[in-house]
Design an enzyme around this catalytic site. Structure first.
Site, mmCIF file in Angstrom:
data_model
loop_
_atom_site.group_PDB
_atom_site.id
_atom_site.type_symbol
_atom_site.label_atom_id
_atom_site.label_comp_id
_atom_site.label_asym_id
_atom_site.label_seq_id
_atom_site.Cartn_x
_atom_site.Cartn_y
_atom_site.Cartn_z
ATOM 1 C CE LYS A 1 -3.715 -2.282 2.294
ATOM 2 N NZ LYS A 1 -3.272 -3.435 2.826
HETATM 3 P P1 5BU Z 1 -8.285 -11.017 7.034
HETATM 4 O O1 5BU Z 1 -7.445 -11.862 7.834
HETATM 5 O O2 5BU Z 1 -9.171 -11.989 5.992
HETATM 6 O O3 5BU Z 1 -9.018 -9.900 7.350
HETATM 7 O O4 5BU Z 1 -7.293 -10.494 6.082
HETATM 8 C C1 5BU Z 1 -7.447 -9.477 5.065
HETATM 9 C C2 5BU Z 1 -6.045 -8.884 4.292
HETATM 10 O O5 5BU Z 1 -6.564 -8.149 3.229
HETATM 11 C C3 5BU Z 1 -5.107 -8.361 5.144
HETATM 12 O O6 5BU Z 1 -3.824 -8.661 4.735
HETATM 13 C C4 5BU Z 1 -5.406 -6.958 5.071
HETATM 14 O O7 5BU Z 1 -4.151 -6.067 5.043
HETATM 15 C C5 5BU Z 1 -5.922 -6.989 3.451
HETATM 16 N N1 5BU Z 1 -6.863 -5.635 3.249
HETATM 17 C C6 5BU Z 1 -8.123 -5.842 3.893
HETATM 18 O O8 5BU Z 1 -8.407 -6.417 4.770
HETATM 19 N N2 5BU Z 1 -8.950 -4.772 3.472
HETATM 20 C C7 5BU Z 1 -8.583 -3.650 2.489
HETATM 21 O O9 5BU Z 1 -9.360 -2.686 2.418
HETATM 22 C C8 5BU Z 1 -7.495 -3.784 2.071
HETATM 23 C C9 5BU Z 1 -6.581 -5.013 2.373
HETATM 24 BR BR1 5BU Z 1 -7.014 -2.627 0.944
#
Ligand code: 5BU
Length: 473
Positions: free
Chosen positions: A306
Site C-alpha cells: 500500500k
Molecule cells: P483477513 O484476515 O481476511 O481480515 O485479512 C485481510 C487481508 O486483506 C489483510 O492482509 C489486509 O491487510 C488486507 N486488506 C483488507 O483487509 N482490507 C482492505 O481494504 C485492504 C486490504 Br486494501
C-alpha cells in the site's frame, strides 16, 4: 445550407437506413438497421454529412484548442478526413489493433500531451465503440470532451456518454428519421410504429450495462480483449488454467509459518498476498523458497505494501519490491503521477516486465476516510496507467466497469462478520455475486483454521462456482 430532410431521404434511398427485421451483431433482432458504410460510394451524400459535422464544430465557440479530430474506426474515418480538410483541424487515427512492433503506439498522428480531440462516430447504440476510442485517446494523454455522432439509435448510449462527462452532439436521431420518412410516404404507419416501439423496448440500462460488461464476461474472454495488458492477461489466464479466484492473505508472524501455510494453500490459490514487512525472520532464502513454490504451484506473489508517498519515494521503495513480487498494492492518495514512478521502474527492469499494480479504491474497514469522489478519481488513474495497473482493490460492484481491470476484494470470512479492529467480512458467494469481486482475499478465515489446506479448498470451490454462476446468468 444543407437540406436535412432531403439528406435523410437520400440516405434511405441508398439503403444506409433500412427498415424490416435484422439480426444485430449481438444476435438480437432489430426493426431497423443503419449502415452508413455505404456512404463512401456516394460522394455527394458524404459531402453533405461532412458539411453538417464541420458546421457544428465551427459554430461551437466553446471547443478548446489545440484541437484534433478522430473518427471511430472504420466507418467514421472518411467522414473525419473530409471534416479535417474542411475545418483545417488535424486528424488523429486510433489503431484498432495495437502495433506489436516498433513504437506500439495506439494513436497515429502528431499531438502534444493535453491536446483536445473531438471524436466522430457514425451511429451510437450503447456508446461502447466510442468509449473504446475515447479511452485510448485519454490513455495517450489527450483530452476528449466532445463527441459528434451522425445518428443516435436513442437506446441510451448518448445518456451513458453524458454521464461519463462527454458532450455528445447528434445530427439526427431515429425518431426524427422515421417521422420524416413517414411524412414523405417512404414508411408505412406500421413500419413507423414498429421502430418507435422497438426503441422504447430496447433501452440499455446504463448502470447495469457498464457493470455487466465486466461481471458477465468470462475471465477467458477478458484476457483476450485488445485493451487488456500483458500482466492482466497473465493473471486471467492463470485463474482460468487453475480454476481459482482465491487469494490467500498469509499474515502470519514468522518466515517459517509463511512457508508452511503457503505450501498448504498453494494448490488452491491464484495469488498469495503478503505483508513481508510484518513477518519476522524473512531472508533471501525465504523469498527464494516462496518463489519456488509459486513456480511449482502456479500462483503469483503480491506484496500488499500500500505505497502512498510522492512519486520519487515510491519509485525507491518499489525498486526493492519488483525483484521478488509479481504484484504490489498502492494507494492513490498521491495522485496518478506517483504511478509514473512505478511505471519507470517496470520499464527499466525490462526482463521483469511481468509486473503489475493493484490500486486501493476502497477499504474494507469501518470508518475509513475514502469518499466516493476519491474512488472515482482512483478509477481514472487506473485507466490512465492501464499498462501497469492489473486491478483495483475495492468493496462494491459499481466501481469498475472496464472488463480489462480486475476487482480484488478483501474482507471475506464464512465464520464471522467483523473483528474487534474494524474489519468487515462478507461470505464468498456475496463477495462474487453482489460485490462484484473477481478475486477474493481470505486471510484469517484460512490460516487460522484447524486445517488450512481443506479450508482453502472449500473457499476456492465456493468462490469459483459462484463466478461460473455469475457469468452464466
Ligand atoms: P483477513 O484476515 O481476511 O481480515 O485479512 C485481510 C487481508 O486483506 C489483510 O492482509 C489486509 O491487510 C488486507 N486488506 C483488507 O483487509 N482490507 C482492505 O481494504 C485492504 C486490504 Br486494501
Amino acid at each position: 445550407m444543407i437540406d436535412q430532410r432531403a439528406l435523410i431521404i437520400s440516405l434511405h434511398e441508398i439503403k444506409a437506413l433500412k427498415f424490416g427485421t435484422f439480426q444485430l451483431k449481438s444476435g438480437e433482432l432489430s426493426k431497423f438497421y443503419l449502415d452508413l458504410r455505404v456512404v463512401v460510394s456516394y460522394p455527394k451524400i458524404l459531402r453533405q454529412i461532412c458539411s453538417l459535422v464541420s458546421a457544428s464544430i465551427q459554430s461551437d465557440t466553446n471547443v478548446k484548442k489545440p484541437l484534433h479530430l478522430c473518427g471511430v474506426p472504420y466507418t467514421a474515418l472518411p467522414i473525419a478526413t473530409v471534416v479535417s480538410i474542411d475545418t483545417n483541424l488535424p486528424m488523429l487515427i486510433r489503431r484498432k489493433e495495437q502495433k506489436t512492433y516498433g513504437t506500439k503506439k495506439l494513436i497515429d498522428g502528431e499531438y502534444l500531451c493535453g491536446d483536445n480531440v473531438i471524436v466522430i462516430e457514425d451511429v451510437i447504440t450503447t456508446g461502447e465503440s466510442i468509449m473504446e476510442t475515447v479511452k485510448d485517446l485519454q490513455y495517450s494523454n489527450l483530452n476528449v470532451e466532445y463527441v459528434i455522432v451522425i445518428v443516435d439509435r436513442q437506446q441510451g448510449g448518448l445518456q451513458r456518454l453524458s454521464k461519463k462527462g462527454l458532450k455528445v452532439l447528434c445530427l439526427f436521431n431515429i425518431t426524427q428519421i422515421v417521422t420524416i420518412l413517414k411524412e414523405e410516404g417512404k414508411l408505412s404507419d406500421l413500419e413507423y410504429q414498429d421502430v418507435v416501439d422497438y426503441v422504447k423496448d430496447h433501452q440499455i440500462d446504463i448502470i447495469d450495462y457498464d457493470n455487466k460488461l465486466r461481471t458477465k464476461t468470462s475471465f477467458q474472454r477478458r484476457a483476450e480483449l485488445l485493451e487488456t495488458s500483458k500482466m492482466t492477461q497473465k493473471v486471467f489466464k492463470l485463474m482460468v488454467e487453475k480454476k481459482t479466484n482465491l487469494c490467500v492473505a498469509a499474515d502470519v508472524e514468522t518466515a517459517e509459518e509463511l512457508l508452511i501455510i503457503t505450501e498448504q494453500v498453494a494448490p488452491h490459490i491464484c495469488i498469495l498476498k503478503v505483508h513481508i514487512d510484518a513477518i519476522n525472520g524473512v531472508t533471501e532464502s525465504t523469498i527464494k523458497q516462496l518463489q519456488q513454490l509459486a513456480k511449482q504451484y502456479n500462483f503469483l506473489i503480491m506484496e500488499d505494501r500500500k505505497m502512498a508517498d510522492i512519486g520519487n519515494t515510491v519509485k525507491l521503495q518499489y525498486k526493492k519490491i519488483i525483484s521478488w513480487a509479481d504484484l504490489v498494492t498502492v494507494h492513490s492518495i498521491s495522485g496518478g503521477i506517483m504511478l509514473k514512478g512505478i511505471q519507470e521502474v517496470i520499464q527499466h527492469e525490462s526482463q521483469l516486465n511481468n509486473r503489475g499494480v493493484f490500486i486501493i479504491a476502497e477499504l474494507s474497514c469501518e470508518g475509513n476516510l475514502i469518499t466516493q469522489q476519491y474512488t472515482k478519481e482512483t478509477v481514472k488513474i487506473a485507466e490512465n496507467y492501464r499498462d501497469i495497473v492489473v486491478g483495483l482493490v475495492c468493496q462494491t460492484n459499481n466501481v469498475i466497469s472496464m472488463p480489462n481491470i480486475l476487482q480484488l476484494t478483501p474482507g471475506v470470512n464464512i465464520k464471522t462478520s467483523s473483528d474487534h479492529l474494524g474489519q468487515k467480512y462478507q461470505i464468498p458467494s456475496d463477495v462474487i455475486l453482489i460485490k462484484g469481486a473477481d478475486v477474493a482475499v481470505v486471510g484469517r478465515g484460512i490460516y487460522e483454521a484447524t486445517n488450512p489446506a481443506e479450508t482453502a479448498k472449500m473457499y476456492r470451490e465456493q468462490l469459483w462456482n459462484t463466478y461460473l454462476e455469475r457469468i452464466s446468468i
